[in-house]
Design an enzyme around this catalytic site. Structure first.
Site, PDB file in Angstrom:
ATOM      1  NE  ARG A  69      32.641  64.472   3.629  1.00  0.00           N
ATOM      2  CZ  ARG A  69      33.084  64.559   2.403  1.00  0.00           C
ATOM      3  NH1 ARG A  69      32.596  63.793   1.465  1.00  0.00           N
ATOM      4  NH2 ARG A  69      34.036  65.408   2.090  1.00  0.00           N
ATOM      5  CE  LYS A  74      28.250  62.439  13.293  1.00  0.00           C
ATOM      6  NZ  LYS A  74      29.147  62.618  12.207  1.00  0.00           N
ATOM      7  CG  ASN A  75      31.837  64.978  13.660  1.00  0.00           C
ATOM      8  OD1 ASN A  75      31.374  63.911  13.240  1.00  0.00           O
ATOM      9  ND2 ASN A  75      31.270  66.147  13.400  1.00  0.00           N
ATOM     10  CG  ASP A  79      27.931  69.483  12.238  1.00  0.00           C
ATOM     11  OD1 ASP A  79      27.673  69.480  11.026  1.00  0.00           O
ATOM     12  OD2 ASP A  79      28.997  69.056  12.717  1.00  0.00           O
ATOM     13  CG  ASP A 134      25.550  63.260   7.178  1.00  0.00           C
ATOM     14  OD1 ASP A 134      25.039  62.157   7.364  1.00  0.00           O
ATOM     15  OD2 ASP A 134      26.237  63.856   8.005  1.00  0.00           O
ATOM     16  N   PRO A 159      33.564  67.818  -1.618  1.00  0.00           N
ATOM     17  CG  PRO A 159      34.540  69.715  -2.581  1.00  0.00           C
ATOM     18  CD  PRO A 159      33.316  69.247  -1.852  1.00  0.00           C
ATOM     19  CB  ILE A 160      38.116  64.460  -0.443  1.00  0.00           C
ATOM     20  CG1 ILE A 160      38.156  63.505  -1.649  1.00  0.00           C
ATOM     21  CG2 ILE A 160      36.969  64.104   0.484  1.00  0.00           C
ATOM     22  CD1 ILE A 160      38.596  62.096  -1.265  1.00  0.00           C
ATOM     23  CG  ASP A 161      39.335  70.149  -3.389  1.00  0.00           C
ATOM     24  OD1 ASP A 161      38.286  69.898  -2.758  1.00  0.00           O
ATOM     25  OD2 ASP A 161      39.847  71.281  -3.420  1.00  0.00           O
ATOM     26  CD  GLN A 162      42.040  72.382  -0.479  1.00  0.00           C
ATOM     27  OE1 GLN A 162      43.130  72.731  -0.021  1.00  0.00           O
ATOM     28  NE2 GLN A 162      41.673  72.645  -1.719  1.00  0.00           N
TER      29      GLN A 162
HETATM   30  N1  EPU Z   1      35.818  71.204   1.349  1.00  0.00           N
HETATM   31  C1  EPU Z   1      36.346  71.294   0.094  1.00  0.00           C
HETATM   32  N2  EPU Z   1      37.382  70.450  -0.226  1.00  0.00           N
HETATM   33  C2  EPU Z   1      37.887  69.557   0.645  1.00  0.00           C
HETATM   34  C3  EPU Z   1      37.336  69.470   1.945  1.00  0.00           C
HETATM   35  C4  EPU Z   1      36.295  70.320   2.267  1.00  0.00           C
HETATM   36  O1  EPU Z   1      35.899  72.081  -0.729  1.00  0.00           O
HETATM   37  O2  EPU Z   1      38.825  68.833   0.285  1.00  0.00           O
HETATM   38  C5  EPU Z   1      34.720  72.130   1.742  1.00  0.00           C
HETATM   39  C6  EPU Z   1      33.419  71.408   2.075  1.00  0.00           C
HETATM   40  O3  EPU Z   1      32.667  71.154   0.910  1.00  0.00           O
HETATM   41  C7  EPU Z   1      32.761  72.387   3.017  1.00  0.00           C
HETATM   42  C8  EPU Z   1      33.942  72.999   3.781  1.00  0.00           C
HETATM   43  O4  EPU Z   1      35.088  72.750   2.956  1.00  0.00           O
HETATM   44  O5  EPU Z   1      32.111  73.402   2.310  1.00  0.00           O
HETATM   45  C9  EPU Z   1      34.200  72.420   5.149  1.00  0.00           C
HETATM   46  O6  EPU Z   1      34.215  71.000   5.077  1.00  0.00           O
HETATM   47  P1  EPU Z   1      35.042  70.101   6.097  1.00  0.00           P
HETATM   48  O7  EPU Z   1      36.082  69.367   5.334  1.00  0.00           O
HETATM   49  O8  EPU Z   1      35.454  70.911   7.262  1.00  0.00           O
HETATM   50  O9  EPU Z   1      33.926  69.062   6.530  1.00  0.00           O
HETATM   51  P2  EPU Z   1      34.156  67.541   6.856  1.00  0.00           P
HETATM   52  O10 EPU Z   1      35.468  67.355   7.505  1.00  0.00           O
HETATM   53  O11 EPU Z   1      33.831  66.688   5.696  1.00  0.00           O
HETATM   54  C10 EPU Z   1      33.271  67.690   9.296  1.00  0.00           C
HETATM   55  C11 EPU Z   1      32.206  67.029  10.103  1.00  0.00           C
HETATM   56  C12 EPU Z   1      30.839  67.496   9.643  1.00  0.00           C
HETATM   57  C13 EPU Z   1      30.791  69.009   9.781  1.00  0.00           C
HETATM   58  C14 EPU Z   1      31.942  69.669   9.013  1.00  0.00           C
HETATM   59  C15 EPU Z   1      32.037  71.165   9.206  1.00  0.00           C
HETATM   60  C16 EPU Z   1      33.215  64.918  10.582  1.00  0.00           C
HETATM   61  C17 EPU Z   1      33.216  63.457  10.384  1.00  0.00           C
HETATM   62  N3  EPU Z   1      32.303  65.599   9.913  1.00  0.00           N
HETATM   63  O12 EPU Z   1      33.034  67.316   7.952  1.00  0.00           O
HETATM   64  O13 EPU Z   1      29.919  66.908  10.521  1.00  0.00           O
HETATM   65  O14 EPU Z   1      29.571  69.480   9.280  1.00  0.00           O
HETATM   66  O15 EPU Z   1      33.191  69.094   9.454  1.00  0.00           O
HETATM   67  O16 EPU Z   1      32.198  71.470  10.538  1.00  0.00           O
HETATM   68  O17 EPU Z   1      33.987  65.433  11.365  1.00  0.00           O
HETATM   69  C18 EPU Z   1      27.840  66.134  11.213  1.00  0.00           C
HETATM   70  O18 EPU Z   1      28.381  65.734  12.265  1.00  0.00           O
HETATM   71  O19 EPU Z   1      26.606  66.256  11.070  1.00  0.00           O
HETATM   72  C19 EPU Z   1      28.690  66.514  10.097  1.00  0.00           C
HETATM   73  C20 EPU Z   1      28.261  66.531   8.831  1.00  0.00           C
END
Ligand code: EPU
Length: 445
Positions: free
Chosen positions: A109, A39-40, A324, A133, A139-142
């Site tokens: 998301r 999925k991801n 996950d 979810d 956040p998406i600051d990065q």
């Molecule tokens: N974070 C920030 N700022 C940012 C981006 C992330 O503070 O700009 C923090 C997040 O809040 C979190 C950590 O960094 O604490 C890691 O987040 P990440 O960005 O890696 O997560 P994501 O890309 O939004 C993906 C998966 C999630 C999975 C996470 C961690 C996808 C679509 N989603 O999310 O999958 O939990 O990586 O491995 O790839 C799921 O499949 O159930 C799911 C939620």
């Protein structure tokens, strides 16, 4: 209306917006189950497809709701797509810039990948801040920091993110991510893959899904090196052209979920289409518990489990134990002889499952939502109850607990589970489970 094995094709043409899973627990499970595409990866590959100057074709595409929502988003930009069997074809050659459908965008998301992909394609993007979810702050600051480093201006008004560039468009840049983020790493790749110059992402996430995206783009002519390590180097290229079908990697989270349920209720289950290297930290924990596993080249056999031991799990970015999978492994911990502990350092507030598992007779509590500490006690007597799948992996843990429980468990909002588990009812029924999907609200796609 009950949805059985014969009706499974319905998932292909209709978007289920509300459903319930009815689980009659207690059946021992056995047989073989095959894991679908990740999925991801898929949710990033579909937006990535709009960067191509040719049609693209994906194989091993999971039949999950997120795919249907992404197809709707593509349609709004005049990008046609067809999904037959597990082949998804996308033709972005007549793409136009258009407002994206907010309901579909908010349904997942990962629609934030359209920010990077549109930016890479048009040098600008307007995208509603995506939903997703309910697993705590996300956040998406990065992502924004990376877009700015590549030369974009970013503003946000009432939840709509507008990203613009000047007359020179984007350019390569050196970006060091403050937090290891899957989303920010992939979005930076999508935005920079066609940007003139060199982009270097430091402290990049190392998930296999990132390698999958880089492989897809490189096969179309991109120049991305180091995916899977914490430094990724991208030389911008002017065009991307698909020459072959991209086969999506197997879903390591779906695999982990079936491993957990096989260890909990199985009398011998073979899980196929697995890349065992992607599941090393998970398999190591199951072995530490005393589960009976045989790992083959691309499959894992799970024998019946006896005398399981409690464990400590610390969730970390890949290759650590995946956030996950902390919820899907929890019902198995109920069988361990003693107290287990989970610390989710990635999403400390990923605790939607706790109150619901307790309704089934689980003895689990969240000890500290700052630190993400969850304590799981032995809970040998689970009984069916009405519960709610607040999000995808919480739902997966309820499903496993429901299969273990005596009596009937009704899981409301099962559409959250269907977001990530393709052919779920089919696969479980094939193993001998008694599970039905009751669709309460659906719309034609
Ligand atoms: N974070 C920030 N700022 C940012 C981006 C992330 O503070 O700009 C923090 C997040 O809040 C979190 C950590 O960094 O604490 C890691 O987040 P990440 O960005 O890696 O997560 P994501 O890309 O939004 C993906 C998966 C999630 C999975 C996470 C961690 C996808 C679509 N989603 O999310 O999958 O939990 O990586 O491995 O790839 C799921 O499949 O159930 C799911 C939620």
């Amino acid at each position: 209306m009950f949805h059985d094995m014969k009706n499974v094709r319905m998932e292909k043409v209709r978007k289920v917006s509300m459903s319930k899973l009815i689980v009659n627990g207690g059946n021992r499970l056995s047989g073989e189950v095959s894991i679908g595409g990740a999925k991801n990866s898929t949710v990033a590959l579909i937006p990535a497809a709009i960067l191509a100057d040719t049609p693209v074709r994906f194989d091993s595409v999971p039949d999950i709701l997120d795919v249907h929502n992404l197809m709707l988003i593509l349609k709004s930009m005049n990008v046609s797509s067809t999904f037959k069997g597990d082949i998804l074809t996308i033709d972005p050659t007549n793409i136009i810039e258009a407002p994206l459908p907010s309901k579909a965008i908010k349904s997942l998301r990962a629609s934030y990948y359209f920010m990077g992909a549109l930016l890479g394609r048009f040098q600008r993007a307007v995208v509603i801040f995506p939903g997703g979810d309910n697993i705590g702050p996300r956040p998406i600051d990065q992502h924004i920091k990376a877009f700015k480093a590549l030369g974009a201006e970013v503003s946000e008004v009432d939840g709509t993110v507008t990203i613009k560039t000047g007359p020179d468009g984007l350019h390569g840049a050196q970006i060091f991510l403050d937090i290891v983020s899957v989303g920010a790493t992939i979005n930076t790749i999508l935005a920079s893959v066609k940007a003139p110059g060199t982009t270097i992402i430091g402290n990049a996430a190392k998930e296999p899904e990132i390698i999958d995206i880089a492989t897809f783009l490189n096969n179309m002519g991109a120049n991305i090196r180091g995916a899977g390590t914490d430094v990724i180097r991208i030389e911008g290229v002017p065009t991307l052209q698909a020459k072959n079908t991209h086969t999506i990697i197997p879903d390591r989270i779906e695999a982990g979920t079936y491993l957990s349920l096989a260890a909990a209720m199985g009398d011998g289950v073979l899980i196929t289409n697995i890349i065992p290297e992607h599941l090393e930290s998970f398999v190591a924990k199951l072995e530490e518990m005393g589960c009976d596993l045989t790992v083959y080249e691309d499959s894992v056999y799970v024998g019946p489990s006896h005398n399981l031991k409690p464990i400590q799990i610390k969730v970390m970015p890949y290759p650590g134990f995946a956030t996950d999978l902390q919820q899907p492994i929890t019902p198995l911990l109920f069988k361990a002889d003693g107290q287990s502990m989970i610390i989710d350092t990635v999403y400390p507030q990923r605790i939607k499952h706790i109150s619901q598992l307790n309704k089934l007779g689980g003895n689990i509590k969240s000890k500290d939502t700052e630190e993400g500490i969850i304590v799981v006690n032995k809970s040998p007597h689970l009984t069916g109850a009405k519960v709610d799948a607040g999000e995808i992996r919480a739902g997966a843990s309820l499903l496993i607990a429901g299969l273990m429980a005596n009596g009937t468990t009704e899981i409301a909002h099962a559409e959250n589970i269907m977001r990530g588990y393709g052919s779920l009812v089919n696969k479980l029924t094939g193993l001998g489970a008694d599970v039905k999907l009751k669709i309460e609200d659906e719309e034609r796609v």
